[in-house]
Design an enzyme around this catalytic site. Structure first.
Site, PDB file in Angstrom:
ATOM      1  CE  LYS A 100       2.005 -10.603  -9.846  1.00 21.75           C
ATOM      2  NZ  LYS A 100       1.363 -10.218  -8.550  1.00 21.75           N
ATOM      3  CB  ALA A 133       6.553 -18.697 -13.284  1.00 25.15           C
ATOM      4  CB  ALA A 190      -0.942   0.000   1.207  1.00 22.21           C
ATOM      5  CB  SER A 191       4.369   2.072   0.384  1.00 22.63           C
ATOM      6  OG  SER A 191       4.992   1.118  -0.457  1.00 22.63           O
ATOM      7  CE1 TYR A 197       4.933  -9.337 -11.694  1.00 23.00           C
ATOM      8  CE2 TYR A 197       4.201  -9.635 -13.966  1.00 23.00           C
ATOM      9  CZ  TYR A 197       4.016  -9.094 -12.709  1.00 23.00           C
ATOM     10  OH  TYR A 197       2.904  -8.317 -12.461  1.00 23.00           O
TER      11      TYR A 197
END
Length: 267
Positions: A148, A146, A14-15, A144
């Site tokens: 997801k 993989a 959330a940053s 990446y």
């Protein structure tokens, strides 16, 4: 007349980016929002918690604090994530392990921590951020893609496991999005000349598409709709063009789809 309880949401990552946009959007909808990140969320109106989602003890303490302060958890949005680029052949094992720890195991740790409370409540919603790349794997973004893909399968299977307890799980698939994720992507320094120019072209194309992609706020609206919809589908794609793309890919031969991806990102 009994007042309706304010809903409580935890948003990881959330940053910045999609996580930050989602936390702000949920706050506007009246949620009590806890924004979670490793470095905290400074200057925001929602509550900020520092937590590394890859550390089980930190996740347990984070969720325990939310329960102690509010007595409930209605929504978990797993938005924390990282990216790496480079050839699969030359990506070091420690880099591979790191991206799976953040993008997959971190999601699992957060879900594991909130589920006992959601089951006891008889209700709850989990929204996991997948990616179009999980459905259409991108060369030189292999690990990446993989992770997801794993999140998509994890979310659908988990949804079936927790359905009898009133808990619903949705996987949101964003396409190219304009966030700090592009600049934060880890580029593998170990790639050799054999792949070099192809990697540069591939990553350059990807970064161009991202910097000209959707706004994080647009994806956040999709996340929020998935969070409040009574009966959401198990998977939601953010962006009309990406919904069309994924629908089209289902009807085309896999070999043709891979040829298109090759010409776009690997040639």
């Amino acid at each position: 007349m009994k007042e309706k309880a304010v809903k409580v949401a935890i948003v990881t990552g959330a940053s910045s980016g999609i996580g930050l946009a989602t936390a702000r959007a949920l706050l506007k909808r009246g949620y009590t929002v806890y924004g979670v990140s490793r470095r905290g969320c400074k200057g925001e109106d929602f509550r900020s918690l520092r937590c590394d989602v890859t550390v089980r003890e930190a996740v347990t303490a984070c969720v325990a604090r939310v329960i102690a302060e509010t007595g409930r958890i209605d929504l978990l949005v797993n938005s924390a994530g990282m990216g790496i680029s480079g050839s699969a052949e030359n990506t070091p094992t420690d880099s591979t392990e790191e991206i799976f720890r953040v993008n997959v195991f971190g999601v699992a740790e957060m879900c594991r921590a909130v589920l006992p409370t959601m089951r006891a409540q008889g209700c709850g919603r989990i929204v996991n951020l997948g990616s179009v790349a999980g459905e259409l794997p991108i060369p030189f973004q292999t690990f990446y893609s993989a992770t997801k893909s794993a999140i998509g399968s994890y979310s659908r299977a988990l949804a079936m496991e927790v359905k009898p307890y009133g808990v619903k799980v949705v996987c949101v698939l964003p396409g190219d999005t304009r966030t700090g994720f592009t600049a934060a992507r880890v580029k593998n320094p170990a790639d050799d000349a054999c792949y070099g120019e192809r990697i540069a072209r591939s990553v350059g194309r990807m970064e161009h598409d991202e910097t000209h992609g959707m706004r994080a706020e647009s994806v956040a609206r999709v996340v929020v709709r998935a969070a409040v919809r009574k009966n959401p589908p198990p998977t939601v794609t953010a962006g009309i063009s990406y919904r069309f793309l994924l629908a089209l890919a289902k009807f085309l031969p896999r070999r043709l789809v891979d040829k298109i991806l090759y010409n776009m990102y690997a040639k």
